[in-house]
Design a protein around this motif. Structure first.
Motif, PDB file in Angstrom:
ATOM      1  N   VAL A  19      38.041  57.299   6.089  1.00  0.00           N
ATOM      2  CA  VAL A  19      38.614  58.157   7.129  1.00  0.00           C
ATOM      3  C   VAL A  19      39.859  57.531   7.745  1.00  0.00           C
ATOM      4  O   VAL A  19      40.096  56.320   7.634  1.00  0.00           O
ATOM      5  CB  VAL A  19      37.583  58.425   8.259  1.00  0.00           C
ATOM      6  CG1 VAL A  19      36.348  59.128   7.729  1.00  0.00           C
ATOM      7  CG2 VAL A  19      37.211  57.125   8.968  1.00  0.00           C
ATOM      8  N   ASP A  20      40.639  58.376   8.404  1.00  0.00           N
ATOM      9  CA  ASP A  20      41.705  57.959   9.309  1.00  0.00           C
ATOM     10  C   ASP A  20      41.260  58.344  10.721  1.00  0.00           C
ATOM     11  O   ASP A  20      40.748  59.447  10.944  1.00  0.00           O
ATOM     12  CB  ASP A  20      43.022  58.653   8.980  1.00  0.00           C
ATOM     13  CG  ASP A  20      43.506  58.329   7.574  1.00  0.00           C
ATOM     14  OD1 ASP A  20      43.282  57.194   7.119  1.00  0.00           O
ATOM     15  OD2 ASP A  20      44.098  59.232   6.947  1.00  0.00           O
ATOM     16  N   ILE A  21      41.460  57.430  11.668  1.00  0.00           N
ATOM     17  CA  ILE A  21      40.999  57.654  13.040  1.00  0.00           C
ATOM     18  C   ILE A  21      42.200  57.605  13.977  1.00  0.00           C
ATOM     19  O   ILE A  21      42.869  56.572  14.093  1.00  0.00           O
ATOM     20  CB  ILE A  21      39.954  56.601  13.455  1.00  0.00           C
ATOM     21  CG1 ILE A  21      38.799  56.582  12.448  1.00  0.00           C
ATOM     22  CG2 ILE A  21      39.428  56.887  14.862  1.00  0.00           C
ATOM     23  CD1 ILE A  21      37.886  55.386  12.604  1.00  0.00           C
ATOM     24  N   ASN A  22      42.504  58.723  14.615  1.00  0.00           N
ATOM     25  CA  ASN A  22      43.630  58.829  15.542  1.00  0.00           C
ATOM     26  C   ASN A  22      43.132  59.217  16.926  1.00  0.00           C
ATOM     27  O   ASN A  22      42.007  59.704  17.094  1.00  0.00           O
ATOM     28  CB  ASN A  22      44.628  59.874  15.041  1.00  0.00           C
ATOM     29  CG  ASN A  22      45.164  59.541  13.663  1.00  0.00           C
ATOM     30  OD1 ASN A  22      45.629  58.435  13.425  1.00  0.00           O
ATOM     31  ND2 ASN A  22      45.082  60.497  12.744  1.00  0.00           N
ATOM     32  N   TYR A  23      43.972  59.004  17.899  1.00  0.00           N
ATOM     33  CA  TYR A  23      43.616  59.398  19.259  1.00  0.00           C
ATOM     34  C   TYR A  23      44.867  59.891  19.976  1.00  0.00           C
ATOM     35  O   TYR A  23      46.002  59.610  19.570  1.00  0.00           O
ATOM     36  CB  TYR A  23      42.999  58.231  20.037  1.00  0.00           C
ATOM     37  CG  TYR A  23      43.952  57.096  20.347  1.00  0.00           C
ATOM     38  CD1 TYR A  23      44.715  57.102  21.521  1.00  0.00           C
ATOM     39  CD2 TYR A  23      44.111  56.025  19.461  1.00  0.00           C
ATOM     40  CE1 TYR A  23      45.602  56.072  21.806  1.00  0.00           C
ATOM     41  CE2 TYR A  23      44.991  55.000  19.734  1.00  0.00           C
ATOM     42  CZ  TYR A  23      45.737  55.012  20.909  1.00  0.00           C
ATOM     43  OH  TYR A  23      46.617  54.000  21.179  1.00  0.00           O
ATOM     44  N   LEU A  36      43.942  54.448  15.641  1.00  0.00           N
ATOM     45  CA  LEU A  36      42.960  53.374  15.727  1.00  0.00           C
ATOM     46  C   LEU A  36      42.796  52.670  14.388  1.00  0.00           C
ATOM     47  O   LEU A  36      42.702  51.452  14.326  1.00  0.00           O
ATOM     48  CB  LEU A  36      41.609  53.939  16.172  1.00  0.00           C
ATOM     49  CG  LEU A  36      41.270  53.862  17.656  1.00  0.00           C
ATOM     50  CD1 LEU A  36      40.011  54.657  17.954  1.00  0.00           C
ATOM     51  CD2 LEU A  36      41.113  52.427  18.103  1.00  0.00           C
ATOM     52  N   SER A  37      42.780  53.472  13.308  1.00  0.00           N
ATOM     53  CA  SER A  37      42.551  52.865  12.010  1.00  0.00           C
ATOM     54  C   SER A  37      42.931  53.841  10.903  1.00  0.00           C
ATOM     55  O   SER A  37      42.709  55.053  11.029  1.00  0.00           O
ATOM     56  CB  SER A  37      41.071  52.470  11.870  1.00  0.00           C
ATOM     57  OG  SER A  37      40.858  51.803  10.652  1.00  0.00           O
ATOM     58  N   ASN A  38      43.529  53.328   9.823  1.00  0.00           N
ATOM     59  CA  ASN A  38      43.828  54.125   8.647  1.00  0.00           C
ATOM     60  C   ASN A  38      42.989  53.646   7.474  1.00  0.00           C
ATOM     61  O   ASN A  38      42.799  52.430   7.271  1.00  0.00           O
ATOM     62  CB  ASN A  38      45.315  54.021   8.282  1.00  0.00           C
ATOM     63  CG  ASN A  38      46.178  54.937   9.142  1.00  0.00           C
ATOM     64  OD1 ASN A  38      45.769  56.045   9.493  1.00  0.00           O
ATOM     65  ND2 ASN A  38      47.366  54.473   9.479  1.00  0.00           N
ATOM     66  N   ASN A  39      42.501  54.612   6.697  1.00  0.00           N
ATOM     67  CA  ASN A  39      41.722  54.313   5.495  1.00  0.00           C
ATOM     68  C   ASN A  39      40.594  53.330   5.793  1.00  0.00           C
ATOM     69  O   ASN A  39      40.440  52.297   5.144  1.00  0.00           O
ATOM     70  CB  ASN A  39      42.630  53.768   4.385  1.00  0.00           C
ATOM     71  CG  ASN A  39      41.949  53.823   3.024  1.00  0.00           C
ATOM     72  OD1 ASN A  39      40.932  54.505   2.854  1.00  0.00           O
ATOM     73  ND2 ASN A  39      42.509  53.098   2.065  1.00  0.00           N
ATOM     74  N   THR A  40      39.799  53.690   6.780  1.00  0.00           N
ATOM     75  CA  THR A  40      38.652  52.881   7.167  1.00  0.00           C
ATOM     76  C   THR A  40      37.385  53.471   6.559  1.00  0.00           C
ATOM     77  O   THR A  40      37.199  54.692   6.541  1.00  0.00           O
ATOM     78  CB  THR A  40      38.507  52.855   8.701  1.00  0.00           C
ATOM     79  OG1 THR A  40      39.643  52.179   9.238  1.00  0.00           O
ATOM     80  CG2 THR A  40      37.244  52.146   9.134  1.00  0.00           C
ATOM     81  N   HIS A  74      40.331  60.503   4.755  1.00  0.00           N
ATOM     82  CA  HIS A  74      41.543  59.851   4.264  1.00  0.00           C
ATOM     83  C   HIS A  74      42.050  60.554   3.003  1.00  0.00           C
ATOM     84  O   HIS A  74      41.297  60.827   2.075  1.00  0.00           O
ATOM     85  CB  HIS A  74      41.271  58.378   3.937  1.00  0.00           C
ATOM     86  CG  HIS A  74      42.474  57.663   3.419  1.00  0.00           C
ATOM     87  ND1 HIS A  74      43.578  57.388   4.199  1.00  0.00           N
ATOM     88  CD2 HIS A  74      42.772  57.182   2.169  1.00  0.00           C
ATOM     89  CE1 HIS A  74      44.486  56.757   3.491  1.00  0.00           C
ATOM     90  NE2 HIS A  74      44.025  56.619   2.242  1.00  0.00           N
ATOM     91  N   GLY A  75      43.321  60.901   3.024  1.00  0.00           N
ATOM     92  CA  GLY A  75      43.952  61.514   1.856  1.00  0.00           C
ATOM     93  C   GLY A  75      43.795  63.012   1.780  1.00  0.00           C
ATOM     94  O   GLY A  75      44.527  63.677   1.050  1.00  0.00           O
ATOM     95  N   ALA A  76      42.861  63.564   2.527  1.00  0.00           N
ATOM     96  CA  ALA A  76      42.632  65.008   2.456  1.00  0.00           C
ATOM     97  C   ALA A  76      43.088  65.712   3.728  1.00  0.00           C
ATOM     98  O   ALA A  76      43.216  66.932   3.753  1.00  0.00           O
ATOM     99  CB  ALA A  76      41.153  65.307   2.225  1.00  0.00           C
TER     100      ALA A  76
END
Length: 302
Positions: A19-23, A36-40, A74-76
């Motif tokens: 996943v990618d996590i944004n805020y 917060l995190s990319n490709n986690t 992630h990626g989708a």
């Protein structure tokens, strides 16, 4: 203060998911975005993600902060889920000169004289109020309804707030209560407004149990004689160094009373205010140890 938010995400989609996590968060009209995190890889169960820091020091007025965290595949770019949380920001308050507003906890001779001469009075009725005592208010609403529990408290079912009133210029609120109201509302007395004009609405109105539906108030503005008065049952005096919500509410009320916007529409007789400290809340005759009809099993009905 800098607001530090520790973030955890729990997922039960699969054994693992990338996943990618944004805020993003909003303060007033500003929106700030971050990652917060990319490709986690989130494992099944709970995952510690990291911290979000919201630097609140640069804001010098009361604001509501809404923080939202989004989780996307992630990626989708497909949104899996999101959640939001509210915070309230209150500034430090410097001492101000409110000499043109007389603040009192009782309707004494000084308050009456100020009203007769066109003055402004803030009446903090919290501790001395009698007309409304016995109608118990908690922040949490009635559990189901009072008729099922022999009218045991609490008796109120939330409250309606005139959120666009200029008295809230320095106290951001919705038309309903949220967690910032806890400090002001939980176990606080209410004003029974049965003697006020029937068409008159308070600025903050607790909603009574549907079983009786009395008109209640916690923040009311009126004209008396040639003066203007605000009556409130909020506790705006106790330990304001630590009760920052109450401190901010008092600040917002006083700032409003100092402004040209302070102009109540309704004029009432002084005795209506006086009776709030004299009259007793009527016993409605509704307390019973009997079960209401809806709790009686069909076999018990005769």
């Amino acid at each position: 203060e800098t607001i530090t938010v520790n973030t955890e995400i729990t997922q039960f989609i699969d054994d693992s998911v990338d996943v990618d996590i944004n805020y993003y968060y909003t303060i007033g009209v500003d929106t700030i975005r971050g990652t917060l995190s990319n490709n986690t890889t989130l494992c099944s169960g709970n995952n510690n993600i990291g911290c979000i820091e919201i630097p609140a020091q640069k804001h010098n007025k009361a604001e509501k902060i809404e923080l939202t965290i989004e989780v996307r595949r992630h990626g989708a770019n497909g949104l899996i889920g999101h959640n939001s949380w509210n915070f309230w920001l209150y500034p430090e308050i410097e001492s101000h000169d409110y000499n043109d507003v007389y603040v009192t906890d009782t309707l004494n001779n000084e308050a009456i004289e100020r009203l007769k001469t066109g003055g402004k009075v803030l009446l903090l009725a919290n501790k001395r109020l009698t007309y409304g005592r016995g109608i118990e208010q908690h922040f949490l609403p009635i559990f189901w309804n009072t008729s099922w529990f022999q009218m045991r408290p609490p008796h109120t079912t939330g409250m309606y707030i005139d959120k666009d009133h200029k008295i809230f210029h320095d106290f951001v609120t919705d038309c309903h209560s949220d967690i910032q109201w806890w400090e002001l509302v939980n176990e606080a007395p209410v004003i029974l407004m049965s003697d006020f004009p029937k068409h008159m609405q308070p600025i903050v109105q607790p909603i009574d149990t549907w079983f009786i539906s009395r008109k209640l108030g916690m923040l009311v503005e009126v004209k008396v004689y040639s003066g203007k008065i605000i009556v409130t049952s909020f506790d705006l005096t106790t330990d304001l160094d630590h009760r920052i919500v109450a401190r901010q509410m008092k600040e917002s009320i006083l700032n409003y009373m100092k402004s040209p916007s302070f102009s109540p529409h309704e004029k009432i007789d002084i005795d209506i205010i006086r009776n709030l400290f004299i009259k007793q809340t009527p016993n409605e005759g509704i307390y019973t140890k009997e079960k209401p009809d809806e709790l009686i099993m069909p076999s018990q009905n005769k």
